[in-house]
Design a protein around this motif. Structure first.
Motif, short mmCIF file in Angstrom:
data_model
loop_
_atom_site.label_atom_id
_atom_site.label_comp_id
_atom_site.label_asym_id
_atom_site.label_seq_id
_atom_site.Cartn_x
_atom_site.Cartn_y
_atom_site.Cartn_z
N GLU A 1 33.46 68.91 23.04
CA GLU A 1 34.51 69.89 23.38
C GLU A 1 35.64 69.19 24.11
OE1 GLU A 1 32.64 72.71 25.92
OE2 GLU A 1 31.55 73.69 24.28
N ALA A 2 36.77 69.87 24.21
CA ALA A 2 37.88 69.33 25.00
C ALA A 2 37.44 69.28 26.46
CB ALA A 2 39.10 70.21 24.84
N ILE A 3 37.68 68.13 27.11
CA ILE A 3 37.25 67.97 28.50
C ILE A 3 38.29 68.61 29.42
CG2 ILE A 3 36.93 66.21 30.31
CD1 ILE A 3 35.62 64.48 28.08
N SER A 4 37.78 69.36 30.40
CA SER A 4 38.68 70.01 31.36
C SER A 4 37.95 70.15 32.69
CB SER A 4 39.07 71.40 30.85
OG SER A 4 37.96 72.26 30.93
N ALA A 5 38.58 70.84 33.65
CA ALA A 5 37.94 71.05 34.95
C ALA A 5 36.68 71.89 34.80
CB ALA A 5 38.90 71.71 35.92
N ARG A 6 36.58 72.70 33.75
CA ARG A 6 35.44 73.61 33.59
C ARG A 6 34.43 73.19 32.52
NH1 ARG A 6 35.13 78.52 35.57
NH2 ARG A 6 34.27 79.37 33.65
N GLY B 1 18.60 81.02 28.70
CA GLY B 1 19.23 79.72 28.89
C GLY B 1 20.35 79.83 29.90
N MET B 2 20.45 78.81 30.75
CA MET B 2 21.55 78.84 31.73
C MET B 2 22.12 77.45 31.93
SD MET B 2 19.32 79.59 35.11
CE MET B 2 17.96 80.44 34.34
N GLY B 3 23.38 77.40 32.28
CA GLY B 3 24.03 76.14 32.60
C GLY B 3 23.82 75.86 34.09
N VAL B 4 23.40 74.62 34.38
CA VAL B 4 23.10 74.28 35.78
C VAL B 4 24.36 73.86 36.52
CG1 VAL B 4 21.66 72.81 37.27
CG2 VAL B 4 20.83 73.50 35.01
N ASP B 5 25.21 73.12 35.84
CA ASP B 5 26.40 72.55 36.49
C ASP B 5 27.33 73.63 37.03
OD1 ASP B 5 26.30 69.50 35.06
OD2 ASP B 5 25.43 71.18 33.96
N ARG B 6 27.46 74.71 36.25
CA ARG B 6 28.36 75.79 36.65
C ARG B 6 27.85 76.46 37.94
NH1 ARG B 6 31.78 79.89 35.55
NH2 ARG B 6 30.46 81.72 35.41
N THR B 7 26.55 76.65 38.04
CA THR B 7 25.98 77.23 39.26
C THR B 7 26.18 76.28 40.45
OG1 THR B 7 24.38 78.47 37.99
CG2 THR B 7 23.85 78.15 40.29
N ALA B 8 26.06 74.96 40.18
CA ALA B 8 26.28 73.98 41.25
C ALA B 8 27.73 73.99 41.71
CB ALA B 8 25.87 72.58 40.78
N LEU B 9 28.66 74.15 40.75
CA LEU B 9 30.09 74.23 41.10
C LEU B 9 30.32 75.41 42.03
CD1 LEU B 9 31.90 73.58 37.67
CD2 LEU B 9 31.77 72.04 39.61
N LEU B 10 29.72 76.56 41.66
CA LEU B 10 29.91 77.78 42.46
C LEU B 10 29.27 77.63 43.85
CD1 LEU B 10 29.13 80.43 39.71
CD2 LEU B 10 31.35 80.11 40.82
N ARG C 1 34.15 67.52 36.33
CA ARG C 1 34.17 66.07 36.07
C ARG C 1 33.69 65.27 37.28
NH1 ARG C 1 40.03 66.63 33.31
NH2 ARG C 1 40.18 68.04 35.10
N LEU C 2 33.85 65.84 38.49
CA LEU C 2 33.38 65.16 39.71
C LEU C 2 31.88 64.90 39.67
CD1 LEU C 2 35.45 67.20 42.28
CD2 LEU C 2 35.61 64.72 41.95
N PHE C 3 31.13 65.72 38.91
CA PHE C 3 29.68 65.55 38.83
C PHE C 3 29.28 64.32 38.03
CE2 PHE C 3 28.73 70.36 39.34
CZ PHE C 3 28.72 70.22 40.71
N PHE C 4 30.20 63.81 37.21
CA PHE C 4 29.81 62.74 36.30
C PHE C 4 30.51 61.42 36.58
CE2 PHE C 4 28.96 66.76 34.29
CZ PHE C 4 27.65 66.57 33.83
N GLU C 5 31.33 61.39 37.64
CA GLU C 5 32.10 60.18 37.91
C GLU C 5 31.36 59.18 38.79
OE1 GLU C 5 35.73 61.86 39.32
OE2 GLU C 5 36.56 62.06 37.31
N ASN C 6 30.24 59.60 39.38
CA ASN C 6 29.45 58.73 40.27
C ASN C 6 30.28 58.16 41.41
OD1 ASN C 6 26.95 59.00 39.12
ND2 ASN C 6 27.33 57.40 37.60
N ASP C 7 31.20 58.93 41.93
CA ASP C 7 32.01 58.48 43.06
C ASP C 7 31.20 58.71 44.34
OD1 ASP C 7 33.82 58.16 45.14
OD2 ASP C 7 35.51 58.80 43.88
N ALA C 8 30.86 57.60 45.03
CA ALA C 8 29.99 57.71 46.22
C ALA C 8 30.61 58.63 47.28
CB ALA C 8 29.72 56.34 46.80
#
Ligand code: 2U9
Length: 343
Positions: free
Chosen positions: A200-205, A311-320, A328-335
């Motif tokens: 999909e197109a990558i975005s903040a969501r 079925g549920m998305g985990v990342d969206r619940t973590a964002l909330l 994207r912050l979840f996948f950048e591995n920025d310490a």
């Protein structure tokens, strides 16, 4: 003369150097220009020519031995001074803590979800992220021309001599449940957490990879009421006892009937805020009764058994939960991001 050398050697041997003061005294007594050794060297001129080589040799040996003793004592005093110094440190002080990493926010949320379902009797199953298209689509009752199969939505993987093999990055964890149904006899009660991929197109969501948790329960006489009770219990444990739920009719190829579930926004308690876009509701999951075709495709008789799935998305619940505004912050591995989630 030999006698003087011998007695000076004994004096040197007996001299105990236990600290810096004795070390200096040793130097002054034996090693300086006006010290005992030097004065014996001065007497060498009075020794007979026959004896001179031997006495000279003895004197040189004495001097070397004294110098060696001085050097060794200096070194050992210096090292014990260092250890005495370290003892002065307060060893009861707490150690310096270093940041050695912490659990990722997505894994924290996933951990909570798993715990809730495990307590309800679901066991955890996992499967490969590289899947065959049959398990990812066909057995789940996707029609051959379903748009989800489209190049835009799925990452197909070229394997086989001409890249003809039916391999892709799974677009949901549902193929894990297919494998469970093919391998095991009902009753089945499993949750399947894991990474899934969408082109999909990558975005903040939305991102090309995210985490899902899906569940499946198959037994005799499983009803939509069982599904609702399970989802209610999960939501109250996950989002708080006062949470309200809304089931909206929906459509998925693999469930019939199907529903999407919203929870009352736990940030504004349903009053309407920026996060729930003033609706008072947050969509958290999809669910439904497993389609009879799916059961048949996996060798389970839909006349005998029924089941529900969700079925549920985990990342969206973590964002909330953590008020993060960009997936994207979840996948950048920025310490610097991860450091904010220390235990
Ligand atoms: C089998 C049969 C049925 C799993 C289900 C959903 C509804 C659903 C989405 C939620 C947000 C995916 O992460 S998301 O984008 N999922 O709405 N998933 S029912 O149904 C199954 C799974 C396996 C064998």
């Amino acid at each position: 003369m030999k006698h003087s050398i011998e007695s000076l050697q004994q004096e040197i041997d007996r001299f105990e150097i236990t600290g810096p003061d004795q070390l200096e005294e040793f130097r002054l007594r034996f090693l300086v220009r006006k010290g005992h050794i030097a004065s014996l060297f001065k007497q060498l001129k009075d020794v007979s020519p026959e004896e001179k080589p031997l006495v000279g040799q003895l004197l040189n040996r004495l001097k070397t031995a004294a110098e060696q003793k001085y050097e060794d004592a200096g070194k050992s005093l210096a090292s014990s001074a260092a250890s005495v110094h370290s003892l002065k440190d307060d060893i009861t002080l707490p150690g310096r803590t270093r940041f050695t990493g912490s659990e990722h926010p997505v894994q924290k949320v996933l951990g909570d979800m798993k715990q809730i379902f495990q307590a309800m009797g679901f066991s955890i199953e996992t499967g490969p992220e590289l899947e065959c298209g049959t398990y990812n689509f066909d057995k789940l009752n996707f029609p051959p021309n379903h748009p989800a199969r489209d190049m835009q939505d799925t990452f197909f993987v070229r394997i086989g001599e001409n890249g003809e093999d039916d391999v892709l990055l799974r677009t949901h964890t549902s193929p894990v449940q297919i494998r469970v149904m093919l391998d095991q006899e009902p009753p089945l009660r499993v949750i399947c957490p894991g990474k899934v991929y969408r082109n999909e197109a990558i975005s903040a969501r939305s991102y090309c990879v995210f985490h899902q948790l899906e569940g499946l329960y198959i037994d005799r006489n499983v009803s939509f009421a069982d599904l609702k009770a399970t989802i209610y219990s999960f939501a109250k444990q996950m989002f708080g006892p006062d949470v309200r739920l809304r089931f909206r009719p929906s459509f998925f190829p693999f469930t019939e009937p199907s529903a999407e579930v919203d929870v009352s926004c736990y940030l504004c308690n349903g009053k309407g805020c920026k996060v729930c876009k003033q609706t008072g509701w947050l969509e958290i999951l999809g669910c439904g009764m497993v389609h009879p075709n799916v059961l048949k495709n996996c060798g389970i008789d839909p006349e005998e058994y029924s089941g529900y799935a969700f079925g549920m998305g985990v990342d969206r619940t973590a964002l909330l939960r953590y008020r993060i505004d960009d997936i994207r912050l979840f996948f950048e591995n920025d310490a610097r991001m991860l450091e904010q989630f220390r235990a």
